[in-house]
Design a protein around this motif. Structure first.
Motif, short mmCIF file in Angstrom:
data_model
loop_
_atom_site.label_atom_id
_atom_site.label_comp_id
_atom_site.label_asym_id
_atom_site.label_seq_id
_atom_site.Cartn_x
_atom_site.Cartn_y
_atom_site.Cartn_z
N LEU A 56 0.84 -1.19 0.00
CA LEU A 56 0.00 0.00 0.00
C LEU A 56 0.88 1.24 0.00
O LEU A 56 1.77 1.39 0.84
CB LEU A 56 -0.91 0.00 1.23
N TYR A 108 -8.46 1.70 -3.53
CA TYR A 108 -7.31 2.34 -2.90
C TYR A 108 -7.74 3.10 -1.64
O TYR A 108 -7.13 2.95 -0.57
CB TYR A 108 -6.64 3.28 -3.90
N ARG A 111 -8.52 0.65 1.10
CA ARG A 111 -7.30 0.07 1.68
C ARG A 111 -6.62 1.06 2.61
O ARG A 111 -6.11 0.68 3.66
CB ARG A 111 -6.35 -0.38 0.57
N LEU A 112 -6.61 2.35 2.22
CA LEU A 112 -6.03 3.38 3.10
C LEU A 112 -6.80 3.44 4.42
O LEU A 112 -6.20 3.47 5.49
CB LEU A 112 -6.06 4.74 2.41
#
Length: 126
Positions: A56, A108, A111-112
Motif C-alpha cells: 500500500l 485504494y 485500503r487506506l
C-alpha cells in the motif's frame, strides 16, 4: 508475450494539475491523476512479486511526474518526483487504469482507511 490491444494516439502531462491525459486509438480518453498512477504502478516495489504481496502506497497525494520516457513501442516509464521510476506502464495497463479508474480508486481509498490512514488534501499547484 502479451498482445497489445490498444495504442495511445496522444499523451499529455499536465504538471500543474498533476494529470496525465491519454487518448487511445479505440476512442477512449482518460485523465489519470499522478497519485493514482503512482499507487497503481506496475513495479514490483508496489505490486510485489506474487499475489498478496502488494504494498500500500501512503502519502502520495502530492506526487507529480517529472518526465516520461518511451519503452520500445509498447509502454512508457513514468518518473515521479518521489524518486519512483521502476514502473513500466504498458499501453494495455494504462488503458485498464483508465477503464477501471473509479473502481480502483475506491479500492485504494478503502485500503487506506483499513490501514488507518487518512489522505491529506493535495496541495494546489501555483
Amino acid at each position: 508475450m502479451t498482445q497489445i490491444t490498444v495504442r495511445p494516439t496522444d499523451i499529455k502531462l499536465h504538471q500543474k494539475s498533476r494529470i496525465l491525459e491519454v487518448a487511445f486509438d479505440d476512442g477512449s480518453h482518460f485523465k489519470l491523476p499522478c497519485e493514482y498512477l503512482r499507487v497503481y504502478s506496475p513495479s514490483a516495489e508496489v505490486r510485489g512479486h506474487a499475489p498478496g504481496q502488494e504494498v500500500l502506497q501512503i502519502g502520495k497525494e502530492n506526487v507529480n511526474i517529472t518526465h516520461i520516457e518511451p519503452v520500445g513501442t509498447y509502454a512508457i516509464c513514468l518518473f515521479f518526483d518521489d524518486g519512483h521510476s521502476t514502473g513500466i506502464y504498458s499501453w494495455d495497463w494504462l488503458h485498464q487504469l483508465g477503464m477501471n479508474q473509479d473502481k480502483l480508486w475506491n479500492q485504494y481509498l478503502e485500503r487506506l482507511a483499513k490501514a488507518g490512514h487518512q489522505r491529506k488534501p493535495a496541495k494546489v499547484a501555483e
